[in-house]
Design a protein around this motif. Structure first.
Motif, PDB file in Angstrom:
ATOM      1  N   TRP A 119      -8.656 -41.154   7.935  1.00  0.00           N
ATOM      2  CA  TRP A 119      -8.792 -39.711   7.708  1.00  0.00           C
ATOM      3  C   TRP A 119      -9.815 -39.362   6.636  1.00  0.00           C
ATOM      4  CZ3 TRP A 119      -7.375 -38.582  12.064  1.00  0.00           C
ATOM      5  CH2 TRP A 119      -6.178 -39.009  12.629  1.00  0.00           C
ATOM      6  N   ARG A 120     -11.059 -39.695   6.935  1.00  0.00           N
ATOM      7  CA  ARG A 120     -12.185 -39.232   6.128  1.00  0.00           C
ATOM      8  C   ARG A 120     -12.559 -37.820   6.579  1.00  0.00           C
ATOM      9  NH1 ARG A 120     -16.352 -44.390   6.619  1.00  0.00           N
ATOM     10  NH2 ARG A 120     -15.167 -45.890   5.369  1.00  0.00           N
ATOM     11  N   ILE A 130      -0.329 -34.405  12.075  1.00  0.00           N
ATOM     12  CA  ILE A 130      -0.452 -34.167  13.512  1.00  0.00           C
ATOM     13  C   ILE A 130      -0.368 -35.481  14.284  1.00  0.00           C
ATOM     14  CG2 ILE A 130      -2.051 -33.444  15.336  1.00  0.00           C
ATOM     15  CD1 ILE A 130      -3.079 -31.293  13.367  1.00  0.00           C
ATOM     16  N   ALA A 131      -0.970 -36.539  13.726  1.00  0.00           N
ATOM     17  CA  ALA A 131      -0.968 -37.852  14.391  1.00  0.00           C
ATOM     18  C   ALA A 131       0.377 -38.570  14.260  1.00  0.00           C
ATOM     19  CB  ALA A 131      -2.077 -38.721  13.812  1.00  0.00           C
ATOM     20  N   GLY A 132       1.264 -38.043  13.416  1.00  0.00           N
ATOM     21  CA  GLY A 132       2.560 -38.691  13.223  1.00  0.00           C
ATOM     22  C   GLY A 132       2.491 -39.957  12.401  1.00  0.00           C
ATOM     23  N   ASP A 133       1.527 -40.036  11.478  1.00  0.00           N
ATOM     24  CA  ASP A 133       1.392 -41.238  10.651  1.00  0.00           C
ATOM     25  C   ASP A 133       2.682 -41.525   9.890  1.00  0.00           C
ATOM     26  OD1 ASP A 133      -1.184 -41.292  11.523  1.00  0.00           O
ATOM     27  OD2 ASP A 133      -2.115 -41.221   9.536  1.00  0.00           O
ATOM     28  N   ALA A 204     -11.731 -39.842  11.576  1.00  0.00           N
ATOM     29  CA  ALA A 204     -12.291 -38.585  11.086  1.00  0.00           C
ATOM     30  C   ALA A 204     -11.227 -37.505  10.982  1.00  0.00           C
ATOM     31  CB  ALA A 204     -13.407 -38.116  12.011  1.00  0.00           C
ATOM     32  N   ALA A 205     -11.356 -36.660   9.943  1.00  0.00           N
ATOM     33  CA  ALA A 205     -10.421 -35.564   9.719  1.00  0.00           C
ATOM     34  C   ALA A 205     -11.200 -34.278   9.456  1.00  0.00           C
ATOM     35  CB  ALA A 205      -9.503 -35.879   8.543  1.00  0.00           C
ATOM     36  N   ARG A 229       3.852 -29.148  11.794  1.00  0.00           N
ATOM     37  CA  ARG A 229       3.777 -29.571  10.391  1.00  0.00           C
ATOM     38  C   ARG A 229       2.324 -29.639   9.919  1.00  0.00           C
ATOM     39  NH1 ARG A 229       6.368 -35.147   9.690  1.00  0.00           N
ATOM     40  NH2 ARG A 229       6.083 -34.669   7.460  1.00  0.00           N
ATOM     41  N   GLY A 230       1.463 -30.193  10.760  1.00  0.00           N
ATOM     42  CA  GLY A 230       0.071 -30.405  10.351  1.00  0.00           C
ATOM     43  C   GLY A 230      -0.747 -29.140  10.218  1.00  0.00           C
TER      44      GLY A 230
END
Length: 316
Positions: A119-120, A130-133, A204-205, A229-230
């Motif tokens: 997530w740069r 959003i990705a559920g990390d 990428a973020a 959430r995101g």
């Protein structure tokens, strides 16, 4: 006992999440020669020009403030003349280029709200949620020309409440990251700091757009909730009803006792219960408790729902 060495610093930041770092560096006794922040922005219904949170904090601390949207030649000349040992940036909102990147003796360091190289970019926390990390955290790294690619001085994983939104997560990370930043600056000051190259796959973020907040009710509940959430509070979760946008201000997993017999709700289909509105997804339903319909203010979802027809279906 030897007192910790202090440095002459430049600090660059703009939003609320950068304020704890500014205050922590000031409290650590460093000489903050200048605070760089974005120009005043129009806020509220009356669009009143308002200083950024960092500008307000800097003025409260009696620090010199430079408000600029771009670190152009004029800003570079002004900052380079300060003779800073080090510059620290936390969510400033602009790029630092040469020759300013090399102007401080120790260069620039950046507090970033992710576990690099994942997530740069401008919205790391939002994309992680959003990705559920499973893990989220902060990193302090050496700023280089390439986006968020410099060697890392410190990285820390932070546990979050399971239903924390991006806004709530950033409040937590702003505090833990401020402590981490102070520790790295102290290590740089006494010559013990060691930065390691980033390892692993970079992702990428980019900054989120309004469209990123649109909910797809056909997805599984865990994916719908992860997106909510995101994108909360910005750019905001929303759905459509009769073609109009409806903002979803408070959404949560439905507990077993809250959804008896309603697990088969079709995606986007709704059912009123005490305290909210159940909404069907690709799997189990979610519970909506606060909403903002188009053209109206925020309100309890249950109150809003009572004034609607019986066959309400979101996403239509």
């Amino acid at each position: 006992m030897t007192s910790p060495r202090t440095l002459r610093l430049i600090f660059a930041g703009t939003p609320d999440v950068a304020v704890p770092s500014l205050r922590a560096l000031h409290e650590a006794g460093h000489d903050i020669a200048a605070v760089v922040t974005r120009p005043d922005a129009p806020l509220g219904r009356k669009r009143v020009l308002t200083p950024s949170p960092v500008a307000q904090a800097a003025e409260e601390l009696g620090l010199r403030v430079l408000k600029t949207a771009r670190l152009d030649d004029d800003a570079t000349s002004e900052l380079a003349a300060l003779g800073a040992d080090l510059a620290a940036v936390v969510a400033y909102g602009g790029l630092v280029r040469e020759p300013l990147l090399s102007a401080p003796a120790q260069g620039w360091i950046n507090l970033h709200f992710s576990l690099l190289p994942r997530w740069r970019g401008a919205a790391p926390v939002q994309h992680a949620l959003i990705a559920g990390d499973a893990e989220i955290g902060t990193a302090v790294f050496q700023l280089v020309k390439e986006l968020d690619a410099g060697d890392v001085y410190a990285q820390e994983t932070v546990a979050l409440p399971p239903e924390a939104t991006a806004g709530e997560a950033l409040e937590i990370l702003a505090q833990t990251g401020a402590r981490q930043l102070v520790e790295v600056v102290a290590a740089i000051a006494d010559g013990t700091a060691v930065a390691q190259p980033q390892t692993g796959e970079a992702t990428a973020a980019p900054k989120l757009a309004l469209a990123d907040g649109l909910i797809d009710w056909t997805e599984p509940a865990e994916r719908v909730f992860a997106r909510y959430r995101g994108v909360t509070p910005e750019p905001g979760a929303h759905t459509t009803l009769d073609g109009a946008r409806v903002k979803l201000l408070a959404l949560a997993p439905a507990r077993e006792a809250e959804a008896p017999g309603d697990a088969a709700l079709a995606p986007g289909a709704t059912a009123a219960i005490r305290g909210g509105v159940l909404i069907g997804t690709g799997t189990e339903p979610l519970l909506l408790t606060r909403v903002q319909p188009a053209g109206k203010g925020a309100m309890a979802a249950a109150d809003w729902f009572r004034g609607l027809r019986d066959d309400v279906r979101f996403g239509a």
